[in-house]
Design an enzyme around this catalytic site. Sequence first.
Site, PDB file in Angstrom:
ATOM      1  N   TYR A   1      51.386  82.680  12.936  1.00 56.16           N
ATOM      2  CA  TYR A   1      50.729  82.790  14.237  1.00 56.16           C
ATOM      3  C   TYR A   1      51.393  81.793  15.179  1.00 56.16           C
ATOM      4  O   TYR A   1      52.144  80.909  14.755  1.00 56.16           O
ATOM      5  CB  TYR A   1      49.231  82.475  14.135  1.00 56.16           C
ATOM      6  CG  TYR A   1      48.944  80.997  14.101  1.00 56.16           C
ATOM      7  CD1 TYR A   1      48.612  80.302  15.267  1.00 56.16           C
ATOM      8  CD2 TYR A   1      49.047  80.279  12.919  1.00 56.16           C
ATOM      9  CE1 TYR A   1      48.389  78.936  15.253  1.00 56.16           C
ATOM     10  CE2 TYR A   1      48.817  78.922  12.891  1.00 56.16           C
ATOM     11  CZ  TYR A   1      48.494  78.249  14.053  1.00 56.16           C
ATOM     12  OH  TYR A   1      48.275  76.901  14.030  1.00 56.16           O
TER      13      TYR A   1
ATOM     14  N   LYS B   1      50.350  79.761  19.163  1.00 54.74           N
ATOM     15  CA  LYS B   1      49.572  79.638  20.387  1.00 54.74           C
ATOM     16  C   LYS B   1      50.553  79.287  21.491  1.00 54.74           C
ATOM     17  O   LYS B   1      51.436  78.453  21.291  1.00 54.74           O
ATOM     18  CB  LYS B   1      48.509  78.538  20.274  1.00 54.74           C
ATOM     19  CG  LYS B   1      47.365  78.895  19.366  1.00 54.74           C
ATOM     20  CD  LYS B   1      46.332  77.776  19.351  1.00 54.74           C
ATOM     21  CE  LYS B   1      45.231  78.073  18.356  1.00 54.74           C
ATOM     22  NZ  LYS B   1      44.273  76.952  18.274  1.00 54.74           N
ATOM     23  N   GLU B   2      50.377  79.939  22.634  1.00 49.22           N
ATOM     24  CA  GLU B   2      51.240  79.623  23.754  1.00 49.22           C
ATOM     25  C   GLU B   2      50.429  79.480  25.029  1.00 49.22           C
ATOM     26  O   GLU B   2      49.374  80.083  25.168  1.00 49.22           O
ATOM     27  CB  GLU B   2      52.364  80.656  23.914  1.00 49.22           C
ATOM     28  CG  GLU B   2      51.936  82.092  24.005  1.00 49.22           C
ATOM     29  CD  GLU B   2      53.107  83.078  24.029  1.00 49.22           C
ATOM     30  OE1 GLU B   2      54.244  82.712  23.683  1.00 49.22           O
ATOM     31  OE2 GLU B   2      52.875  84.219  24.410  1.00 49.22           O
TER      32      GLU B   2
ATOM     33  N   LYS C   1      57.737  85.287  34.097  1.00 45.44           N
ATOM     34  CA  LYS C   1      56.616  84.641  33.409  1.00 45.44           C
ATOM     35  C   LYS C   1      57.210  83.773  32.301  1.00 45.44           C
ATOM     36  O   LYS C   1      58.058  84.223  31.539  1.00 45.44           O
ATOM     37  CB  LYS C   1      55.692  85.694  32.807  1.00 45.44           C
ATOM     38  CG  LYS C   1      54.491  85.142  32.066  1.00 45.44           C
ATOM     39  CD  LYS C   1      53.649  86.291  31.558  1.00 45.44           C
ATOM     40  CE  LYS C   1      52.328  85.863  31.004  1.00 45.44           C
ATOM     41  NZ  LYS C   1      51.510  87.031  30.630  1.00 45.44           N
TER      42      LYS C   1
END
Length: 160
Positions: free
Chosen positions: A70, A72-73, A85
């Site tokens: 996994y 997270k950003e 973006k």
Amino acid sequence: MHGQISNDTPVGVPADLMWDVYRSFELGRLVDKLAADVVGRVEFLEGDGGVGSIVKFTFAAEPGSPGSGYMKEIFTKIDDENRVKETEVIEGGYKALGFEVVRIRLEILEKDSESCIVRSCIEYEGDDKLADVVSHVSVKPLEIMAEIVGKHLIQNKSTL
């Protein structure tokens, strides 16, 4: 050590339409709906889809997925004028492999009035000891994501 890899994916929809999806949480919603089994699942943890928003991406069960399964950003830049973006990985993914900084840059380039190019780029910084790990850095999931979202938009053009 630092470097980057990138890929250009042609898509048969107007750049503005593709950007409308890419600039917000809509991209995560579509990936979750259309490509969870291929690319992975997306959870919205914080924010409204603007700068400062945080998402958790759980990779599809695939051998060779980076790091911890996994990542997270945090959204660090959303440039509507240039259709860019940028996110930074704050936990998991390539960061779990030891990279100090991992940035993902998505840019929508207008090709003509009915098509665009999604430029996907991963920039990384880390210790020189990670030289063997660099070969595992891949923009392939981002390329697949662009193809799937593009096909979805083409198929649903009349309802958009």
